[in-house]
Design an enzyme around this catalytic site. Structure first.
Site, PDB file in Angstrom:
ATOM      1  N   LYS A  98       1.223  -1.080   0.025  1.00  0.00           N
ATOM      2  CA  LYS A  98      -0.213   0.123   0.454  1.00  0.00           C
ATOM      3  C   LYS A  98       0.810   1.264   0.030  1.00  0.00           C
ATOM      4  O   LYS A  98       0.604   2.707  -0.498  1.00  0.00           O
ATOM      5  CB  LYS A  98      -1.046  -0.086   1.463  1.00  0.00           C
ATOM      6  CG  LYS A  98      -2.222  -0.952   1.490  1.00  0.00           C
ATOM      7  CD  LYS A  98      -3.044  -1.173   2.125  1.00  0.00           C
ATOM      8  CE  LYS A  98      -3.819  -2.183   2.439  1.00  0.00           C
ATOM      9  NZ  LYS A  98      -5.542  -1.748   2.885  1.00  0.00           N
ATOM     10  N   ILE A 111     -10.991  -4.227  12.275  1.00  0.00           N
ATOM     11  CA  ILE A 111     -10.603  -4.301  11.383  1.00  0.00           C
ATOM     12  C   ILE A 111     -10.390  -5.658  10.489  1.00  0.00           C
ATOM     13  O   ILE A 111     -10.537  -5.201   9.047  1.00  0.00           O
ATOM     14  CB  ILE A 111      -9.326  -2.973  10.708  1.00  0.00           C
ATOM     15  CG1 ILE A 111      -8.164  -3.401  11.223  1.00  0.00           C
ATOM     16  CG2 ILE A 111     -10.195  -1.783  11.466  1.00  0.00           C
ATOM     17  CD1 ILE A 111      -7.179  -2.466  10.500  1.00  0.00           C
TER      18      ILE A 111
END
Ligand code: ATR
Length: 489
Positions: free
Chosen positions: A288, A439
């Protein structure tokens, strides 16, 4: 042109092979019967193989040096093929280094049979692959090159090789997990067909079953001019993104497929643009940060978060987006029943890659945030940058945690993988009023969520976040809203 799917039948008996074929017959165009895997007494039944005339039939007798089980003598091998001359095999797969006597090969071809000349290399694509393929095609109808892919950079080599071989009938297959895309994107490699296994899903050899090839990846519909999307990561085999996006593409009739790219470097996948109409990528761990760096343009969220989970190819180059932030916030706003988080106090556990975007978006929506981390210093730096407060992740911080407990968000890797039994907040006595948000999506209920739920807290898990970020991503990719309210995967 549609890419035929060839199911490899490796059973001990023909009956077993037939049963495997029956399980997948709706998605299979041809079969490869691995005679080397059959018990030798089964060979005499090959002449009445029930699939003659039903689909295309390929016959293979692989030796151990080529990855097979036939350990008989050359004389036995010769006899085996002589006995097959009167049978209706459409193709014989013969190894490059092990031809039959020319007269036998010619007799077979004179009766309409075709020869696939193949080579296997378990050390990666050899430098002389093109020349060898050209030599092999001289006395055959097609060539098969199956090589182990050791590193994602070798994918480019395989696409390049297939481009060089575009004037001859060929199949180029990458063996191993990196090679899975060569089976799905066989049409992009100009392969005559692709190979499938009767094991469900995909496996460690990068093999994949016929149903998934056709129903998920639509290999029979996808053509060279269609777009390719994908998810880049390492590991990647558990990703739900291919199913999510391909379901959406199919529903909309969108001419594209979406594939999993196992990669060592993001650049290895981006370089495949030389050969693929690569339009968009989902980017997951550990790429990312790299995604934010390689893009020609980055949106505001990416700049602040220093991470991107979406790359879209435009005329200006790759544009980086971050849909994780919106994916995170949407389920929380839904749970709270408001369009903002004014007056809400949130504790965020962690200071890793995913934390920054979460703290930033919480602040954007008006929340006050306390960042808690095992390594306090990291929490301090992050909090100072994003206008939050910081505390060490320990029982010493209980009072402050209590003051920021409308919502408690877990953003570390504690609770998944090797840390599946870890609850990073085990010292905290849940009151029951906090919203607990983890998450992590696999497992869907971490230790952290489990304890909160037992105390009556409302909980949100990473599945909700995954779905929302993926819907947002789908819109960036296609310009259309995701066609299902509740994606079924
Ligand atoms: P990523 O970028 O994938 O999130 P990372 O940058 O290594 O990975 O961050 C992992 C986060 O999980 C860190 O906040 C880490 O805490 P430290 O900064 O103290 O290392 C946190 N983490 C991992 N395992 C943890 C555990 N068992 N308990 C508490 N925090 C943990």
């Amino acid at each position: 042109m549609s890419l035929p799917v060839c199911l490899v039948l490796s059973g001990r008996t023909l009956q077993e092979n037939l049963e495997n074929y029956d399980r997948f017959r709706a998605w299979v165009d041809m079969v490869e019967v691995r005679a080397d895997k059959l018990a030798p007494e089964e060979w005499q039944k090959l002449g009445t193989w029930p699939l003659f005339g039903v689909c295309t039939n390929l016959l293979t007798l692989r030796r151990p040096e080529d990855g097979g089980d036939f350990s008989g003598s050359d004389q036995e091998r010769l006899q085996f093929y002589q006995n097959r001359l009167e049978e209706a095999w459409d193709w014989w797969d013969l190894e490059e280094q092990h031809p039959l006597p020319r007269s036998l090969e010619e007799a077979y071809r004179a009766k309409g049979g075709k020869i696939l000349r193949s080579f296997h290399d378990f050390h990666g694509p050899p430098h002389d692959a093109q020349q060898r393929a050209r030599n092999m095609i001289e006395d055959s109808d097609a060539v098969k090159i199956a090589v182990f892919v050791k590193d994602s950079s070798q994918l480019w080599d395989l696409f390049h090789l297939s481009q060089e071989l575009r004037d001859i009938n060929h199949i180029v297959i990458g063996i191993g997990p990196y090679g899975l895309v060569t089976r799905i994107l066989g049409a992009a490699l100009g392969s005559l067909w692709t190979y499938a296994t009767s094991e469900l899903g995909s496996n460690s050899l990068g093999q994949i079953d016929p149903r998934t090839l056709k129903e998920v990846y639509r290999v029979d519909k996808w053509t060279l001019t269609d777009a390719v999307y994908g998810v880049v990561g390492n590991p990647i085999h558990h990703s739900k993104s291919p199913l999510f996006h391909n379901n959406g593409f199919r529903e909309l009739g969108f001419g594209a497929t979406y594939v999993p790219f196992l990669a060592d470097r993001l650049a290895d996948v981006l370089s495949l643009s030389d050969y693929l109409n690569l339009k968009g990528l989902s980017v997951t761990l550990p790429f990312k940060e790299q995604a934010a760096q390689v893009a020609a343009l980055v949106e505001e969220r990416v700049r602040v978060c220093k991470a991107a989970n979406t790359l879209v190819h435009t005329t200006k180059g790759w544009v980086a987006h971050n849909t994780d932030t919106i994916g995170f916030i949407k389920p929380l706003l839904r749970q709270i029943g408001s369009g903002n988080l004014d007056g809400i106090k949130v504790s965020v556990i962690g200071s890793g890659g995913a934390t920054r975007g979460i703290v930033w978006v919480l602040r954007q929506y008006g929340a006050r945030v306390l960042v808690l981390n095992r390594t306090f210093n990291k929490a301090q730096i992050l909090a100072a940058e994003l206008g939050a407060e910081a505390a060490p992740l320990s029982a010493d911080s209980l009072e402050r945690l209590d003051a920021f407990s409308d919502v408690i968000v877990q953003t570390t890797s504690a609770g998944m993988g090797t840390q599946i039994d870890v609850d990073p907040l085990e010292f905290y006595p849940w009151k029951g009023s906090e919203i607990a948000y983890d998450i992590i999506y696999a497992p869907p209920r971490t230790k952290f969520l489990q304890r909160a739920q037992e105390k009556g807290c409302p909980t949100i898990n990473g599945v909700a976040m995954f779905v929302e970020q993926a819907k947002e991503q789908f819109e960036l990719f296609t310009g259309h809203e995701y066609p299902f309210e509740d994606p079924n995967f």
